[in-house]
Design a protein around this motif. Structure first.
Motif, short mmCIF file in Angstrom:
data_model
loop_
_atom_site.label_atom_id
_atom_site.label_comp_id
_atom_site.label_asym_id
_atom_site.label_seq_id
_atom_site.Cartn_x
_atom_site.Cartn_y
_atom_site.Cartn_z
N PRO A 1 0.52 -17.37 45.68
CA PRO A 1 0.81 -18.27 46.78
C PRO A 1 2.30 -18.48 47.07
CG PRO A 1 0.40 -19.53 44.82
CD PRO A 1 0.19 -18.08 44.46
N ASN A 2 2.56 -19.00 48.25
CA ASN A 2 3.86 -19.52 48.61
C ASN A 2 3.66 -21.04 48.72
OD1 ASN A 2 6.42 -20.03 49.51
ND2 ASN A 2 6.11 -19.16 51.54
N LEU A 3 3.95 -21.75 47.64
CA LEU A 3 3.67 -23.18 47.56
C LEU A 3 4.70 -24.00 48.33
CD1 LEU A 3 2.93 -23.34 43.74
CD2 LEU A 3 1.27 -23.25 45.58
N GLU A 4 4.26 -25.16 48.76
CA GLU A 4 5.14 -26.14 49.38
C GLU A 4 5.01 -27.44 48.58
OE1 GLU A 4 4.51 -26.39 53.58
OE2 GLU A 4 4.92 -24.27 53.86
N MET A 5 5.84 -28.42 48.89
CA MET A 5 5.85 -29.66 48.11
C MET A 5 4.47 -30.31 48.03
SD MET A 5 8.68 -30.47 46.60
CE MET A 5 8.59 -32.22 46.33
N TYR B 1 -3.01 -21.06 41.91
CA TYR B 1 -1.95 -20.18 41.41
C TYR B 1 -2.47 -18.81 40.99
CZ TYR B 1 0.91 -24.44 40.76
OH TYR B 1 1.61 -25.59 40.94
N GLY B 2 -3.77 -18.69 40.76
CA GLY B 2 -4.33 -17.44 40.28
C GLY B 2 -4.33 -17.39 38.76
N PHE B 3 -4.65 -16.24 38.19
CA PHE B 3 -4.67 -16.09 36.74
C PHE B 3 -3.25 -16.12 36.21
CE2 PHE B 3 -8.87 -13.95 37.36
CZ PHE B 3 -9.59 -14.83 36.56
N PRO B 4 -3.02 -16.75 35.06
CA PRO B 4 -1.69 -16.72 34.45
C PRO B 4 -1.29 -15.28 34.12
CG PRO B 4 -3.07 -18.35 33.39
CD PRO B 4 -3.96 -17.58 34.30
N LYS C 1 7.32 -14.56 37.65
CA LYS C 1 7.72 -13.88 38.89
C LYS C 1 6.57 -13.55 39.83
CE LYS C 1 11.88 -11.72 37.08
NZ LYS C 1 12.61 -10.47 36.89
N CYS C 2 5.68 -14.50 40.04
CA CYS C 2 4.57 -14.20 40.93
C CYS C 2 4.26 -15.34 41.89
CB CYS C 2 3.33 -13.84 40.12
SG CYS C 2 2.76 -15.16 39.07
N ILE C 3 5.01 -16.43 41.79
CA ILE C 3 4.77 -17.57 42.65
C ILE C 3 6.04 -17.87 43.43
CG2 ILE C 3 4.29 -20.05 42.67
CD1 ILE C 3 2.51 -19.58 40.24
#
Length: 141
Positions: free
Chosen positions: A34-38, A53-56, A69-71
């Motif tokens: 994802p491209n997270l926001e606040m 976030y998906g799998f760690p 390095k994936c978020i």
């Protein structure tokens, strides 16, 4: 007679098709980063973190998950994210020279305290500590 068998087939195929569709959606959401926001940063709960976030990518113990390095956060790649379920904390590590993540926090959250190397912010139901401009801790109460 043929109409009854078609209806029976349809009744059995419909739930299977819905289940397959749900599995496809869940799989896609687990592997797209994802491209997270606040507003996306919420108190960590395992199922919601997994779906958001998906799998760690690095560590996957019961109480602490790591993403490397994936978020992205407001379009800025986060070097490492640690989610600690026991402490109800999410920590971003940003080792860039321009401290873009700290700048995003400063833009969206309210500054509550400014000490030498630690700035404390408030946003909704969380306390955000920016340490040395490269470690950002989201703490939930």
């Amino acid at each position: 007679m043929k109409i009854n068998t078609d209806k029976k087939k349809l009744k059995t195929l419909m739930p299977v098709a819905v289940l397959v569709l749900l599995l496809i959606i869940a799989t896609i959401s687990l592997f797209i980063r994802p491209n997270l926001e606040m507003d996306d940063i919420k108190a960590p709960q395992k199922m919601s973190v997994l779906m958001q976030y998906g799998f760690p990518t690095d560590g996957f113990s019961g109480d602490k998950w790591e993403y490397v390095k994936c978020i992205k956060f407001h379009g800025v790649e986060v070097r490492r994210v640690e989610v600690d379920f026991n402490k109800k904390e999410i920590t971003f590590y940003d080792h860039s020279e321009d401290n873009e993540i700290a700048d995003v926090i400063e833009h969206y959250a309210d500054l509550k305290e400014d000490r030498d190397l630690i700035k404390t912010y408030a946003y909704d139901d969380m306390k955000i500590e920016v340490c040395f401009d490269d470690m950002i801790e989201f703490k939930f109460y």
